[in-house]
Design a protein around this motif. Sequence first.
Motif, short mmCIF file in Angstrom:
data_model
loop_
_atom_site.label_atom_id
_atom_site.label_comp_id
_atom_site.label_asym_id
_atom_site.label_seq_id
_atom_site.Cartn_x
_atom_site.Cartn_y
_atom_site.Cartn_z
N ARG A 136 20.06 -19.76 9.99
CA ARG A 136 19.54 -18.84 10.92
C ARG A 136 20.24 -17.60 10.76
O ARG A 136 21.61 -17.15 9.99
CB ARG A 136 19.37 -18.87 12.30
CG ARG A 136 19.16 -17.94 12.77
CD ARG A 136 19.52 -18.74 14.39
NE ARG A 136 18.18 -19.97 14.89
CZ ARG A 136 18.17 -20.59 16.15
NH1 ARG A 136 19.20 -19.78 17.23
NH2 ARG A 136 17.37 -21.37 16.26
N ARG B 284 20.90 -13.33 11.99
CA ARG B 284 20.27 -12.62 13.24
C ARG B 284 20.57 -11.17 13.39
O ARG B 284 21.95 -11.17 12.50
CB ARG B 284 21.41 -13.05 14.24
CG ARG B 284 20.69 -12.55 16.01
CD ARG B 284 21.13 -13.25 17.13
NE ARG B 284 20.35 -13.07 18.57
CZ ARG B 284 20.69 -13.15 19.42
NH1 ARG B 284 22.33 -13.69 19.63
NH2 ARG B 284 20.89 -13.04 21.01
N SER C 166 22.11 -18.92 20.70
CA SER C 166 22.37 -17.73 19.17
C SER C 166 22.00 -18.99 18.44
O SER C 166 21.50 -18.48 17.34
CB SER C 166 23.27 -16.52 19.52
OG SER C 166 24.58 -17.44 19.96
N SER D 236 15.86 -8.11 16.68
CA SER D 236 15.84 -7.85 16.86
C SER D 236 16.28 -5.98 16.50
O SER D 236 16.55 -5.48 16.11
CB SER D 236 17.59 -7.54 18.05
OG SER D 236 17.75 -6.79 18.89
N GLU E 169 15.69 -14.20 13.45
CA GLU E 169 15.71 -13.78 14.46
C GLU E 169 16.34 -12.14 14.14
O GLU E 169 17.24 -11.30 14.13
CB GLU E 169 16.91 -13.75 15.64
CG GLU E 169 16.61 -15.37 16.06
CD GLU E 169 17.53 -16.12 16.73
OE1 GLU E 169 18.91 -15.56 16.87
OE2 GLU E 169 17.59 -16.99 17.24
#
Length: 326
Positions: free
Chosen positions: A93, A95, A25, A126, A124
């Motif tokens: 990053r 997420r 991650s 999902s 990122e």
Amino acid sequence: MQNLEPLLIFIRVAEMGSFTHAADSLGIQKGRASTAVRKLEDDVGVRLLHRTTRKVQLTEDGRAFHARARDLLAEVDDLQSMFAGDRVALRGRLRVDLPTELARTAIVPALPEFMATYPELELEVSSTDRQVDLVQEGFDCVLRIGPIGDETLIARPLGRLRMVNAASPAYLARYGVPRSLDDLRLHGHRAIHYTRTFGAKPYGWEYPDARESGGYATLPLPGALHVNSVQTYEAAGLAGLGLIQAALSGIRRHVVSGALVEILPDFRPEPLDVSFVVAHRTNLSRRVRAFMEWSKEVLEPDLDSAGVQSGQKPGEVGAPSSKAAR
């Protein structure tokens, strides 16, 4: 400690319960994560994690250290961005997790604009219709439709997702266009039933009813087809297999093209509450704040102007707004 990276690695390992998942991650090697946590334990003079071949758990000292470290990093992040404004580019990053249909129909098509605005930000995304565990799975924020379900999480309401009733032209040619709730009862109309668990009793067709305490009631409608997927629910409506109640954002392109027709506009189902959810802290990073503000602008055309009400109800974009998702 001059370098706060070991704290970040430790927090991610502790919350995900795995060196491997934490390293993935964070975009680093597992060995680097293990070394950083081991050195951190040497620096503080206590064992912070119990390690076995199957899992990683916090020690008693580790729990206390984890709580303080998490708060410290939140404060540092807030402090660093206090005077940055738009002068400092967003880096690092981010997420996030999004409902599948909302990602496909609204957020992802608009992402080029966001990524062009923040070219140094690594994103990122999902996409799932289950309720992810923000902490265990390492998400910075989650866009959730329906109840939050965890009092330890922090929800930031965005608005209420507009829902509509719809059917295909082929279906309406066979059964007629309903003009009232009585038409649904008397003319043999059929609904496609959405449920997360097969075998559960269908909840019926939702409609506004001032006589009910919640302002909405349900009308039992027959239907031979039961589905447990938002995509299948939409496809069944397009195939003329029955009436559907869906988020306008998910089926707008079909309404515009004429593949689906809105019916009973005066009897729309209850809008679904939409919230951004974060874990543990109220001081959000600039990355999270930027994504939340941008997403709200993207979704604004699909949100009712009325504020989010208490008592959130579950549901998914494109899924029936009735209590079938409960």
